[in-house]
Design a protein around this motif. Structure first.
Motif, short mmCIF file in Angstrom:
data_model
loop_
_atom_site.label_atom_id
_atom_site.label_comp_id
_atom_site.label_asym_id
_atom_site.label_seq_id
_atom_site.Cartn_x
_atom_site.Cartn_y
_atom_site.Cartn_z
N SER A 129 0.82 -1.20 0.00
CA SER A 129 0.00 0.00 0.00
C SER A 129 0.86 1.26 0.00
O SER A 129 0.60 2.21 -0.76
CB SER A 129 -0.93 0.00 1.22
OG SER A 129 -1.66 1.21 1.28
N ILE A 130 1.90 1.29 0.81
CA ILE A 130 2.79 2.46 0.85
C ILE A 130 3.53 2.61 -0.46
O ILE A 130 3.72 3.73 -0.97
CB ILE A 130 3.77 2.35 2.03
CG1 ILE A 130 3.01 2.32 3.36
CG2 ILE A 130 4.77 3.50 2.01
CD1 ILE A 130 2.13 3.54 3.60
N GLN A 133 1.11 4.14 -2.96
CA GLN A 133 0.88 5.55 -2.69
C GLN A 133 2.08 6.40 -3.11
O GLN A 133 1.92 7.49 -3.68
CB GLN A 133 0.60 5.76 -1.20
CG GLN A 133 -0.71 5.16 -0.71
CD GLN A 133 -0.85 5.27 0.79
OE1 GLN A 133 -0.75 6.37 1.35
NE2 GLN A 133 -1.07 4.15 1.46
N VAL A 223 5.33 7.80 7.20
CA VAL A 223 4.09 7.01 7.21
C VAL A 223 3.38 7.21 8.55
O VAL A 223 4.02 7.27 9.61
CB VAL A 223 4.41 5.51 7.01
CG1 VAL A 223 3.14 4.67 7.11
CG2 VAL A 223 5.08 5.30 5.66
N ARG A 227 -0.80 5.38 5.95
CA ARG A 227 -0.85 6.34 4.86
C ARG A 227 0.50 7.03 4.70
O ARG A 227 1.20 7.31 5.67
CB ARG A 227 -1.91 7.42 5.12
CG ARG A 227 -3.32 6.89 5.29
CD ARG A 227 -3.85 6.26 4.03
NE ARG A 227 -3.80 7.18 2.90
CZ ARG A 227 -4.09 6.83 1.65
NH1 ARG A 227 -4.38 5.56 1.36
NH2 ARG A 227 -4.05 7.73 0.68
N THR A 229 2.58 10.07 4.46
CA THR A 229 2.37 11.45 4.94
C THR A 229 3.41 12.42 4.41
O THR A 229 3.24 13.64 4.55
CB THR A 229 2.37 11.51 6.47
OG1 THR A 229 3.61 10.93 6.97
CG2 THR A 229 1.20 10.73 7.04
#
Length: 309
Positions: A129-130, A133, A223, A227, A229
């Motif tokens: 996921s990271i 992103q 992170v 999410r 950041t």
């Protein structure tokens, strides 16, 4: 003020100067001053290397100090990102240069923790996921292009990995593949002309010259709660060959960092041929201390030896 009060308030005055340790170069305090004061600083020097340091100002601010020498384009690069992208990054509050040529950047802290602290405890899905992103943010950089290869405001590029003839050296601006190769070729002056020409034939076109971070180590990825950041450390970003972000994302600084970058590249535009070209270039740039791969390249006429890596 009497002598007794002077000694109570300023106990260092009662200590022979020859017995006082040198004060801390970061804050100026001695152990004696620390022991005789109830103040506990929340201004911390948490990173220092070479001519630079990074201070944490409480929980909200970061202060970077360094010598005002290139590459020192971080504030200008971050402002460019602020204007042109929605990529999460530090926010510049103020930057300035003092008369002693010390450069300062005051910025708002990015929330979260570095991916490097979280990596070993993350599940495969969380890691992916990271990576997704981060790759989505990098796609915004693909839209930032220039007619030349250069740093912000037409300054030279700095990259000891792309240009292997030394650390901290300026290159460009460059406006063609031939100019790019001429700078890269400086690191191959002891390699045979035939081997260099064969390697040059394999260099992919550099256009479109694309804004590139160039140091996507997991230390620079922030992170929080699953999410992304923020992406940190933009000081040497600039307009590089379109394939350079993918290629330098193959340079792992540790086993975990390599795992991160291998995963990240899965979601980036594929420039595998460029990465293989650069890996062979890197191997030859270490001449005469060639490893097995470098010796094989000279032996086979530099036709490529990293296709399976």
């Amino acid at each position: 003020m009497g002598q007794t009060w002077t000694k109570l308030l300023f106990p260092d005055h009662s200590i022979p100067k020859t017995s006082i340790p040198n004060p801390c170069t970061a804050c100026g305090w001695t152990p004696e001053r620390q022991n005789n004061c109830r103040y506990e600083s929340h201004v911390k020097l948490f990173y220092g290397v070479s001519d630079r340091g990074v201070w944490s100002l409480g929980s909200n601010m970061i202060l970077k100090e360094r010598l005002d020498t290139a590459p020192n384009f971080e504030a200008r690069n971050i402002r460019l990102l602020e204007q042109e992208t929605s990529i999460p990054r530090p926010t510049i509050i103020e930057d300035w240069v003092e008369e002693n040529q010390r450069s300062f950047i005051l910025m708002r802290r990015v929330r979260g923790e570095p991916l490097s602290r979280l990596w070993k405890d993350m599940s495969p899905d969380q890691r992916e996921s990271i990576a997704r992103q981060t790759a989505e943010c990098l796609m915004q950089l693909r839209k930032l292009q220039s007619p030349q290869m250069h740093s912000v405001e037409g300054q030279p590029l700095y990259s000891a990995f792309l240009f292997r003839n030394g650390y901290g050296l300026p290159h460009g601006p460059l406006a063609s593949d031939d100019e790019l190769w001429a700078e890269m070729d400086l690191a191959l002056k002891d390699i045979t002309e035939d081997a260099r020409l064969r390697l040059r034939e394999r260099m992919p076109p550099a256009t479109p010259y694309t804004f590139t971070h160039g140091d996507l180590t997991y230390v620079n990825i922030m992170v929080q709660d699953g999410r992304l950041t923020g992406i940190l450390d933009w000081e040497a970003a600039g307009y590089f060959p379109v394939w350079w972000e993918f290629t330098c994302a193959g340079i792992g600084l540790s086993q975990e960092d390599k795992e991160w970058k291998d995963l990240l590249r899965r979601f980036m535009p594929d420039h595998t041929a460029a990465r293989e070209f650069w890996m062979d270039y890197y191997s030859l740039s270490k001449y005469p201390d060639l490893d097995e791969s470098g010796r094989a390249l000279l032996g086979n006429g530099v036709s490529g030896s990293h296709g399976q890596e």
